[in-house]
Design a protein around this motif. Sequence first.
Motif, PDB file in Angstrom:
ATOM      1  N   ILE A 157       0.679  -1.083  -0.038  1.00  0.00           N
ATOM      2  CA  ILE A 157      -0.017  -0.090   0.103  1.00  0.00           C
ATOM      3  C   ILE A 157       1.152   0.862  -0.304  1.00  0.00           C
ATOM      4  O   ILE A 157       0.946   2.277  -0.527  1.00  0.00           O
ATOM      5  CB  ILE A 157      -0.538   0.411   1.866  1.00  0.00           C
ATOM      6  N   LEU A 158       1.599   1.293   0.945  1.00  0.00           N
ATOM      7  CA  LEU A 158       2.777   2.821   0.056  1.00  0.00           C
ATOM      8  C   LEU A 158       3.978   2.398  -0.193  1.00  0.00           C
ATOM      9  O   LEU A 158       4.687   3.707   0.268  1.00  0.00           O
ATOM     10  CB  LEU A 158       2.848   2.880   2.553  1.00  0.00           C
ATOM     11  N   THR A 159       4.530   1.583  -0.899  1.00  0.00           N
ATOM     12  CA  THR A 159       5.139   1.360  -1.836  1.00  0.00           C
ATOM     13  C   THR A 159       5.282   2.483  -2.696  1.00  0.00           C
ATOM     14  O   THR A 159       6.167   3.474  -3.105  1.00  0.00           O
ATOM     15  CB  THR A 159       5.171   0.425  -2.721  1.00  0.00           C
ATOM     16  N   PRO A 160       4.053   3.031  -3.004  1.00  0.00           N
ATOM     17  CA  PRO A 160       3.744   4.236  -4.255  1.00  0.00           C
ATOM     18  C   PRO A 160       4.360   5.206  -3.089  1.00  0.00           C
ATOM     19  O   PRO A 160       4.936   6.755  -3.891  1.00  0.00           O
ATOM     20  CB  PRO A 160       2.462   4.288  -4.446  1.00  0.00           C
ATOM     21  N   LEU A 161       3.802   5.704  -2.023  1.00  0.00           N
ATOM     22  CA  LEU A 161       4.684   6.928  -1.445  1.00  0.00           C
ATOM     23  C   LEU A 161       5.674   7.172  -0.824  1.00  0.00           C
ATOM     24  O   LEU A 161       6.444   8.306  -0.953  1.00  0.00           O
ATOM     25  CB  LEU A 161       3.606   6.531  -0.109  1.00  0.00           C
ATOM     26  N   ALA A 162       6.350   5.949  -0.458  1.00  0.00           N
ATOM     27  CA  ALA A 162       7.798   5.865  -0.218  1.00  0.00           C
ATOM     28  C   ALA A 162       8.354   5.707  -1.841  1.00  0.00           C
ATOM     29  O   ALA A 162       9.265   6.921  -1.603  1.00  0.00           O
ATOM     30  CB  ALA A 162       7.914   4.205  -0.414  1.00  0.00           C
ATOM     31  N   ASN A 163       8.014   5.535  -2.791  1.00  0.00           N
ATOM     32  CA  ASN A 163       8.778   6.091  -4.434  1.00  0.00           C
ATOM     33  C   ASN A 163       8.736   7.568  -4.668  1.00  0.00           C
ATOM     34  O   ASN A 163      10.257   7.938  -4.730  1.00  0.00           O
ATOM     35  CB  ASN A 163       8.069   5.385  -5.158  1.00  0.00           C
ATOM     36  N   MET A 164       7.686   7.740  -4.123  1.00  0.00           N
ATOM     37  CA  MET A 164       7.548   9.662  -4.548  1.00  0.00           C
ATOM     38  C   MET A 164       8.280  10.539  -3.519  1.00  0.00           C
ATOM     39  O   MET A 164       9.489  11.110  -3.565  1.00  0.00           O
ATOM     40  CB  MET A 164       6.364   9.868  -4.136  1.00  0.00           C
ATOM     41  N   SER A 165       8.526   9.496  -1.988  1.00  0.00           N
ATOM     42  CA  SER A 165       9.304  10.642  -1.315  1.00  0.00           C
ATOM     43  C   SER A 165      11.191   9.885  -1.298  1.00  0.00           C
ATOM     44  O   SER A 165      11.402  10.398  -0.269  1.00  0.00           O
ATOM     45  CB  SER A 165       8.508  10.225  -0.009  1.00  0.00           C
TER      46      SER A 165
ATOM     47  N   LEU B   3      -0.270   0.444  11.635  1.00  0.00           N
ATOM     48  CA  LEU B   3       0.716   0.167  11.197  1.00  0.00           C
ATOM     49  C   LEU B   3       0.843   0.822   9.954  1.00  0.00           C
ATOM     50  O   LEU B   3       1.794   1.147   9.825  1.00  0.00           O
ATOM     51  CB  LEU B   3       1.157  -1.006  10.421  1.00  0.00           C
ATOM     52  N   ILE B   4       0.074   0.887   9.087  1.00  0.00           N
ATOM     53  CA  ILE B   4       0.147   1.995   7.836  1.00  0.00           C
ATOM     54  C   ILE B   4       0.186   3.463   8.672  1.00  0.00           C
ATOM     55  O   ILE B   4       1.498   4.196   8.105  1.00  0.00           O
ATOM     56  CB  ILE B   4      -1.502   2.246   6.859  1.00  0.00           C
ATOM     57  N   ASN B   5      -0.045   3.878  10.111  1.00  0.00           N
ATOM     58  CA  ASN B   5       0.259   5.294  10.224  1.00  0.00           C
ATOM     59  C   ASN B   5       1.783   5.239  10.796  1.00  0.00           C
ATOM     60  O   ASN B   5       1.878   6.262  10.770  1.00  0.00           O
ATOM     61  CB  ASN B   5      -0.766   5.522  11.434  1.00  0.00           C
ATOM     62  N   ILE B   6       1.912   4.087  11.312  1.00  0.00           N
ATOM     63  CA  ILE B   6       3.809   4.350  11.802  1.00  0.00           C
ATOM     64  C   ILE B   6       4.588   4.656  10.636  1.00  0.00           C
ATOM     65  O   ILE B   6       5.538   5.442  11.095  1.00  0.00           O
ATOM     66  CB  ILE B   6       3.386   2.733  12.543  1.00  0.00           C
ATOM     67  N   VAL B   7       4.445   3.220   9.699  1.00  0.00           N
ATOM     68  CA  VAL B   7       4.706   3.209   8.602  1.00  0.00           C
ATOM     69  C   VAL B   7       5.318   5.303   7.436  1.00  0.00           C
ATOM     70  O   VAL B   7       6.286   5.537   7.514  1.00  0.00           O
ATOM     71  CB  VAL B   7       4.695   2.381   7.425  1.00  0.00           C
ATOM     72  N   LYS B   8       3.892   5.167   7.221  1.00  0.00           N
ATOM     73  CA  LYS B   8       4.029   6.819   6.626  1.00  0.00           C
ATOM     74  C   LYS B   8       4.208   7.645   7.264  1.00  0.00           C
ATOM     75  O   LYS B   8       4.577   8.558   7.152  1.00  0.00           O
ATOM     76  CB  LYS B   8       2.174   6.962   6.691  1.00  0.00           C
ATOM     77  N   ASN B   9       4.244   7.505   8.760  1.00  0.00           N
ATOM     78  CA  ASN B   9       5.156   8.817   9.770  1.00  0.00           C
ATOM     79  C   ASN B   9       6.831   8.119   9.433  1.00  0.00           C
ATOM     80  O   ASN B   9       7.385  10.156   9.286  1.00  0.00           O
ATOM     81  CB  ASN B   9       4.682   8.222  11.500  1.00  0.00           C
ATOM     82  N   GLY B  10       7.226   6.951   9.292  1.00  0.00           N
ATOM     83  CA  GLY B  10       8.428   7.623   9.447  1.00  0.00           C
ATOM     84  C   GLY B  10       9.114   7.246   7.814  1.00  0.00           C
ATOM     85  O   GLY B  10       9.769   8.569   8.110  1.00  0.00           O
ATOM     86  N   ILE B  11       8.279   7.574   6.899  1.00  0.00           N
ATOM     87  CA  ILE B  11       8.404   7.625   5.447  1.00  0.00           C
ATOM     88  C   ILE B  11       8.621   9.159   5.582  1.00  0.00           C
ATOM     89  O   ILE B  11       9.616  10.087   4.450  1.00  0.00           O
ATOM     90  CB  ILE B  11       7.789   7.416   4.269  1.00  0.00           C
ATOM     91  N   GLU B  12       7.387  10.408   5.989  1.00  0.00           N
ATOM     92  CA  GLU B  12       7.129  11.361   5.819  1.00  0.00           C
ATOM     93  C   GLU B  12       8.370  12.315   6.966  1.00  0.00           C
ATOM     94  O   GLU B  12       8.802  13.708   6.159  1.00  0.00           O
ATOM     95  CB  GLU B  12       6.100  11.936   6.083  1.00  0.00           C
ATOM     96  N   SER B  13       8.809  11.655   7.747  1.00  0.00           N
ATOM     97  CA  SER B  13      10.246  12.508   8.392  1.00  0.00           C
ATOM     98  C   SER B  13      11.511  12.141   7.427  1.00  0.00           C
ATOM     99  O   SER B  13      12.333  12.300   8.099  1.00  0.00           O
ATOM    100  CB  SER B  13      10.374  11.555   9.811  1.00  0.00           C
TER     101      SER B  13
END
Length: 430
Positions: free
Chosen positions: A298-306, A333-343
């Motif tokens: 789910i979060l791979t696209p967001l990670a790639n953009m970041s 898990l999405i909330n925690i991983v997403k915060n890590g990506i955005e940091s």
Amino acid sequence: MSNFDKRFGANMELLTKDLLINFLFIILPLFLLQLFYSLRFVYKIDKLKDILFTILSMLSIGLCMVFPFSIGDGLVFDLRRVPFILGVLYGGPRIGMLLLAFLIVTRGLIGIDIGLYISMLSFTASTIFLSIVSKYYIKMTLNKKLVTSGLLVAVSIQLTYLLITKFALLELPTYIWFQYFAVNIIATLMGTFLIEIIRINADLIEKLMKAEKLKIVSHLAASISHEVRNPLTTCKGFLQLSHQEETSPHLKNYIGTAIQELDRASNIINDYLTFAKPAPETMEKISVCVEVQNVVNILTPLANMSNVQLKTSKVEFIECYILGNQRRLQQSLINIVKNGIESMHAGGELEINLSSDYSAVRIEIRDEGKGMSQHQINRLGEPYFTTKENGTGLGMMVSFSLIKGMGGQVNVDSEVGKWTSFSIEFPVVQ
């Protein structure tokens, strides 16, 4: 009987009195520390904690040295090593160096003699060893801390004894040394116990304050979420109808923006409502491996953009199950991983590790972001606390609440400017 023994036999009561006075000099700063821990929640002076702990340790060391029991030839008995050792163990290497410098300077002001050189040798060696042990000491249980601090004081006293017999060429009477040894051990154990009580009380007060805040937010969420959601749904429906009509591009753009903001408001309300009822309605057997993989997908696209690389370490080879709610585990898990990506504003790696044994399964999420201070870690999960400029803090609050509702625990470790690690642990279901 030698003159040395006669001198000490005559002053036995004086030795006991002076050592007990030193013992009071150890206890007094601890009561002041307890007072500070009570006041820091009222006046928000948490940043002064390390400074005050250092000052109180210096006060205790200084008072013990100013009121010693002299045995002649520049040698004195006191309990300075007790606050010194506890100060280094609980304060760490940086505070240890400050205490060592203070102790040597104070001893030098008292007099430059053989006792000064013995103190320099013994306490410098102790500081180096204690600085290494302090990294592990703070995470020990109370029983292990009592045993460790007692052993360290015993070794320090023995080192001092060897230096006295070697350089001062004095053979101290056994009963004098035994009395001094016993008082040091008792003072150390009591000091350790009191510090732990102070820390436990401070943690309980902090948890009670957090619980009160969460209780208020929970009641607020339960009382207004449905009432606010209904008019939002109505507004969104009419805006969607208007968006389908033939209107100017500018107006369509405005309506589209309004619909997006209504969705955002609805998501915030959902977070509140989820927090108000964190316990899963239906408990089911969940494959942690599968859910971790779903979160990564789910979060791979967001990670790639970041410009962030998501890495998993042998997750697919670990079969482990927990009892919970699949949707809420995934949301946490999405909330925690997403915060890590955005940091990680400049990109980097975010690693997700999965491990399991017969009793628990652990999910470790480690990023290379800006990190957090201990004060920020302590406040994670509080309503409205966030380290992001445009964040609300609700996502992390909900994650902590949902994980706890499924019987899990979250431990956070971080280093400012380098990394943050979330360790999530659940009981295993066979």
